[in-house]
Design an enzyme around this catalytic site. Structure first.
Site, PDB file in Angstrom:
ATOM      1  CD  GLU A   7      31.835  42.874  44.290  1.00  0.00           C
ATOM      2  OE1 GLU A   7      31.156  41.771  43.770  1.00  0.00           O
ATOM      3  OE2 GLU A   7      32.480  43.286  43.392  1.00  0.00           O
ATOM      4  CB  CYS A  53      30.865  39.205  37.958  1.00  0.00           C
ATOM      5  SG  CYS A  53      30.927  37.055  37.570  1.00  0.00           S
ATOM      6  CG  HIS A  88      33.193  39.682  42.039  1.00  0.00           C
ATOM      7  ND1 HIS A  88      31.901  39.961  42.125  1.00  0.00           N
ATOM      8  CD2 HIS A  88      33.368  38.650  41.121  1.00  0.00           C
ATOM      9  CE1 HIS A  88      31.185  39.067  41.557  1.00  0.00           C
ATOM     10  NE2 HIS A  88      31.881  38.104  40.651  1.00  0.00           N
TER      11      HIS A  88
END
Length: 235
Positions: free
Chosen positions: A198, A87, A196
């Site tokens: 994660e 991002c 994302h």
């Protein structure tokens, strides 16, 4: 060996702790790094996390691309170190010219948050080897400046050279050219994407799947891929 993966914190980073946690869950050692440092602390790979570095003033990622530690990031990337920009980190990579093109305000002018379907277009990078080309994955997306742009000549080159790493499926959430969600460099060690990974690494905290709510863990493959690349290079 245990891979050491650095996560750089910039003023305004929001997802650096999440990235460190994902690295730990994948089986590597997360190493916290600071934007004002010139020391990468002997890490094996790097993550530039999401957030709003320097408040996204000027352009998203533009000021962070000039941070002191980015000199070392560029040098390490040129030597083949795996570097992932997530991002805001993707925005930094294009602003630092480690990846081509640029990222602008979403076409609908709104911040967007959704669990986004992606197609893996290149499974030969340091961050995608755990996937197969053509595989569909679901990764959370949250951004306001995620519209990928580039010149017609650059677009022809990245498409022709297989530098598109991920493409949006189902809906193009921000108006990106050719539904591009993420890119890789020619050597496959630098990867950037707007979604994302994660946030999709542990059951109970990821995207919904047909099996159960919040059970998606497709993001874990990004970090296990990097570990495999690092361990393989050391062997």
């Amino acid at each position: 060996m245990t891979a050491r993966i650095g996560v750089i914190t910039f003023p305004g980073s929001l997802d650096d702790g999440d990235a460190q946690r994902a690295i730990r869950l994948a089986g590597a050692e997360p190493v916290a790094l600071w934007h004002g440092s010139h020391d990468l602390e002997d890490v094996d790979a790097l993550v530039l996390p999401g957030g709003f570095s320097y408040g996204d003033y000027l352009r998203a990622g533009a000021i962070a691309a000039l941070a002191p530690i980015m000199t070392e990031v560029k040098d390490a990337a040129a030597k083949g170190m795996p570097v992932l920009g997530i991002c805001n980190g993707f925005q930094m990579l294009v602003e630092a010219h480690l990846l081509p093109g640029g990222l602008i305000r979403n076409a609908h002018q709104q911040f967007i948050r959704r669990d986004q379907r992606l197609r893996v277009e290149n499974a030969s990078t340091a961050w995608t080897s755990a996937f197969e080309t053509g595989q569909e994955i679901t990764i959370p997306l949250k951004n306001a400046d995620g519209g990928y742009i580039c010149s017609a000549e650059t677009l022809k080159r990245i498409e022709g050279d297989g530098l598109v790493a991920f493409r949006y499926l189902g809906v193009n959430p921000n108006g990106s050219l050719d539904d591009i969600a993420g890119l890789t460099n020619e050597h496959g060690n630098v990867v950037g994407l707007m979604p994302h990974p994660e946030h999709a690494v542990e059951p109970g905290f990821g995207p919904n799947t047909p099996d159960a709510m919040r059970s998606g863990v497709d993001g874990l493959g990004f970090f296990t891929s990097a570990i495999a690349a690092v361990v393989g290079a050391a062997a």
